[in-house]
Scaffold this motif. Structure first.
Motif, PDB file in Angstrom:
ATOM      1  N   LEU A 172       0.845  -1.186   0.000  1.00  0.00           N
ATOM      2  CA  LEU A 172       0.000   0.000   0.000  1.00  0.00           C
ATOM      3  C   LEU A 172       0.883   1.239   0.000  1.00  0.00           C
ATOM      4  CD1 LEU A 172      -2.725  -0.918   2.642  1.00  0.00           C
ATOM      5  CD2 LEU A 172      -2.724  -1.365   0.190  1.00  0.00           C
ATOM      6  N   SER A 173       0.599   2.180  -0.901  1.00  0.00           N
ATOM      7  CA  SER A 173       1.453   3.363  -0.976  1.00  0.00           C
ATOM      8  C   SER A 173       0.702   4.685  -0.868  1.00  0.00           C
ATOM      9  CB  SER A 173       2.282   3.344  -2.263  1.00  0.00           C
ATOM     10  OG  SER A 173       1.433   3.330  -3.394  1.00  0.00           O
ATOM     11  N   ASP A 174      -0.624   4.690  -1.056  1.00  0.00           N
ATOM     12  CA  ASP A 174      -1.364   5.948  -0.988  1.00  0.00           C
ATOM     13  C   ASP A 174      -2.851   5.641  -0.846  1.00  0.00           C
ATOM     14  OD1 ASP A 174      -1.867   8.666  -0.998  1.00  0.00           O
ATOM     15  OD2 ASP A 174      -1.305   8.992  -3.081  1.00  0.00           O
ATOM     16  N   VAL A 175      -3.576   6.573  -0.293  1.00  0.00           N
ATOM     17  CA  VAL A 175      -5.033   6.520  -0.237  1.00  0.00           C
ATOM     18  C   VAL A 175      -5.530   7.910  -0.605  1.00  0.00           C
ATOM     19  CG1 VAL A 175      -5.095   6.968   2.255  1.00  0.00           C
ATOM     20  CG2 VAL A 175      -7.052   5.924   1.162  1.00  0.00           C
ATOM     21  N   ARG A 176      -6.503   7.976  -1.528  1.00  0.00           N
ATOM     22  CA  ARG A 176      -6.996   9.276  -2.010  1.00  0.00           C
ATOM     23  C   ARG A 176      -8.442   9.178  -2.478  1.00  0.00           C
ATOM     24  NH1 ARG A 176      -2.869  11.261  -6.541  1.00  0.00           N
ATOM     25  NH2 ARG A 176      -1.047  10.611  -5.414  1.00  0.00           N
ATOM     26  N   TRP A 177      -9.088  10.340  -2.433  1.00  0.00           N
ATOM     27  CA  TRP A 177     -10.371  10.510  -3.101  1.00  0.00           C
ATOM     28  C   TRP A 177     -10.049  10.853  -4.557  1.00  0.00           C
ATOM     29  CZ3 TRP A 177     -14.534   9.066  -0.595  1.00  0.00           C
ATOM     30  CH2 TRP A 177     -14.556   9.135   0.796  1.00  0.00           C
ATOM     31  N   LEU A 178     -10.518  10.070  -5.508  1.00  0.00           N
ATOM     32  CA  LEU A 178     -10.235  10.318  -6.916  1.00  0.00           C
ATOM     33  C   LEU A 178     -11.525  10.437  -7.710  1.00  0.00           C
ATOM     34  CD1 LEU A 178      -7.335   7.761  -7.546  1.00  0.00           C
ATOM     35  CD2 LEU A 178      -7.148  10.230  -7.165  1.00  0.00           C
ATOM     36  N   GLN A 179     -11.540  11.392  -8.638  1.00  0.00           N
ATOM     37  CA  GLN A 179     -12.634  11.485  -9.591  1.00  0.00           C
ATOM     38  C   GLN A 179     -12.322  10.557 -10.764  1.00  0.00           C
ATOM     39  OE1 GLN A 179     -13.200  15.633 -10.519  1.00  0.00           O
ATOM     40  NE2 GLN A 179     -14.142  16.041  -8.549  1.00  0.00           N
ATOM     41  N   LEU A 180     -13.329  10.217 -11.537  1.00  0.00           N
ATOM     42  CA  LEU A 180     -13.146   9.253 -12.623  1.00  0.00           C
ATOM     43  C   LEU A 180     -12.017   9.643 -13.572  1.00  0.00           C
ATOM     44  CD1 LEU A 180     -16.789   8.248 -13.582  1.00  0.00           C
ATOM     45  CD2 LEU A 180     -15.145   7.021 -12.148  1.00  0.00           C
ATOM     46  N   HIS A 181     -11.912  10.933 -13.911  1.00  0.00           N
ATOM     47  CA  HIS A 181     -10.888  11.347 -14.875  1.00  0.00           C
ATOM     48  C   HIS A 181      -9.468  11.226 -14.314  1.00  0.00           C
ATOM     49  CE1 HIS A 181     -11.403  15.176 -12.680  1.00  0.00           C
ATOM     50  NE2 HIS A 181     -10.137  15.397 -13.024  1.00  0.00           N
ATOM     51  N   GLU A 182      -9.338  11.018 -13.007  1.00  0.00           N
ATOM     52  CA  GLU A 182      -8.021  10.882 -12.379  1.00  0.00           C
ATOM     53  C   GLU A 182      -7.565   9.425 -12.265  1.00  0.00           C
ATOM     54  OE1 GLU A 182      -7.724  14.378  -9.174  1.00  0.00           O
ATOM     55  OE2 GLU A 182      -9.469  13.070  -8.865  1.00  0.00           O
ATOM     56  N   ILE A 183      -8.448   8.503 -12.588  1.00  0.00           N
ATOM     57  CA  ILE A 183      -8.155   7.076 -12.430  1.00  0.00           C
ATOM     58  C   ILE A 183      -7.795   6.490 -13.789  1.00  0.00           C
ATOM     59  CG2 ILE A 183      -9.088   4.852 -11.687  1.00  0.00           C
ATOM     60  CD1 ILE A 183     -11.111   6.508  -9.975  1.00  0.00           C
ATOM     61  N   PRO A 184      -6.658   5.810 -13.904  1.00  0.00           N
ATOM     62  CA  PRO A 184      -6.295   5.202 -15.180  1.00  0.00           C
ATOM     63  C   PRO A 184      -7.388   4.230 -15.663  1.00  0.00           C
ATOM     64  CG  PRO A 184      -4.452   5.103 -13.655  1.00  0.00           C
ATOM     65  CD  PRO A 184      -5.642   5.589 -12.879  1.00  0.00           C
ATOM     66  N   GLU A 185      -7.585   4.182 -16.959  1.00  0.00           N
ATOM     67  CA  GLU A 185      -8.614   3.319 -17.544  1.00  0.00           C
ATOM     68  C   GLU A 185      -8.478   1.877 -17.060  1.00  0.00           C
ATOM     69  OE1 GLU A 185     -12.015   2.427 -19.623  1.00  0.00           O
ATOM     70  OE2 GLU A 185     -11.137   4.402 -19.365  1.00  0.00           O
ATOM     71  N   ARG A 186      -7.256   1.384 -16.989  1.00  0.00           N
ATOM     72  CA  ARG A 186      -7.007   0.006 -16.547  1.00  0.00           C
ATOM     73  C   ARG A 186      -7.600  -0.229 -15.163  1.00  0.00           C
ATOM     74  NH1 ARG A 186      -1.398   0.136 -15.252  1.00  0.00           N
ATOM     75  NH2 ARG A 186      -2.258   1.065 -13.384  1.00  0.00           N
ATOM     76  N   ASP A 187      -7.486   0.753 -14.281  1.00  0.00           N
ATOM     77  CA  ASP A 187      -7.990   0.604 -12.922  1.00  0.00           C
ATOM     78  C   ASP A 187      -9.480   0.926 -12.839  1.00  0.00           C
ATOM     79  OD1 ASP A 187      -5.335   0.074 -12.336  1.00  0.00           O
ATOM     80  OD2 ASP A 187      -4.924   2.124 -11.692  1.00  0.00           O
TER      81      ASP A 187
END
Length: 150
Positions: free
Chosen positions: A100-115
């Motif tokens: 585990l290296s990070d925890v964040r609130w992410l919007q869809l455009h910030e998440i890689p397509e693969r994930d």
């Protein structure tokens, strides 16, 4: 293995945990293996507490996937109120093996397509404003790496 995971939504963002392993980084929902004696909902809450240092309440199940006789995943929409997540740990991989290296609130455009693709299987479209956002996307096909398939 039975995997359990928490879908935690705040506004237009989803709580994600970054993993680093074998030189690769990827984002996924807080989650992991179901422990003996736990219900899937209890396991999702435990994993959220371990990885993000917050407690939560299951609102409802969002998804169940069965990949094989002993390979399934349960996803739950979880409410954590106004708590502030912080990077926790993965007790299955102690010490220097921790991924585990990070925890964040992410919007869809910030998440890689693969994930991001795994979020659809987890039932994200049935939570928060995500379906409305996707309905605004264009009609053009897109596929990362499409040039390999032409």
């Amino acid at each position: 293995m039975t995997r359990v995971q928490a879908v935690v939504v705040r506004g237009e963002a989803v709580l994600m945990v970054e993993h680093r392993q074998a030189g690769q980084a990827y984002w996924c929902l807080p989650g992991g293996a179901l422990e003996p004696g736990e219900t899937p909902a209890e396991g999702a809450i435990r994993e959220l507490r371990e990885e993000c240092n917050v407690t939560g309440v299951v609102v409802r199940q969002t998804s169940y996937l069965c990949y094989g006789p002993e390979d399934e995943t349960y996803s739950f929409l979880v409410d954590i109120g106004n708590q502030h997540p912080a990077l926790g740990f993965d007790p299955e991989l102690p010490g220097d093996q921790a991924i585990l290296s990070d925890v964040r609130w992410l919007q869809l455009h910030e998440i890689p397509e693969r994930d991001r693709v795994f979020l659809w299987a987890a039932g994200l479209l049935g939570t928060g404003p995500f379906l409305a956002e996707i309905e605004t996307w264009g009609d053009d096909p897109s596929y990362p790496g499409a040039e390999k398939h032409t």
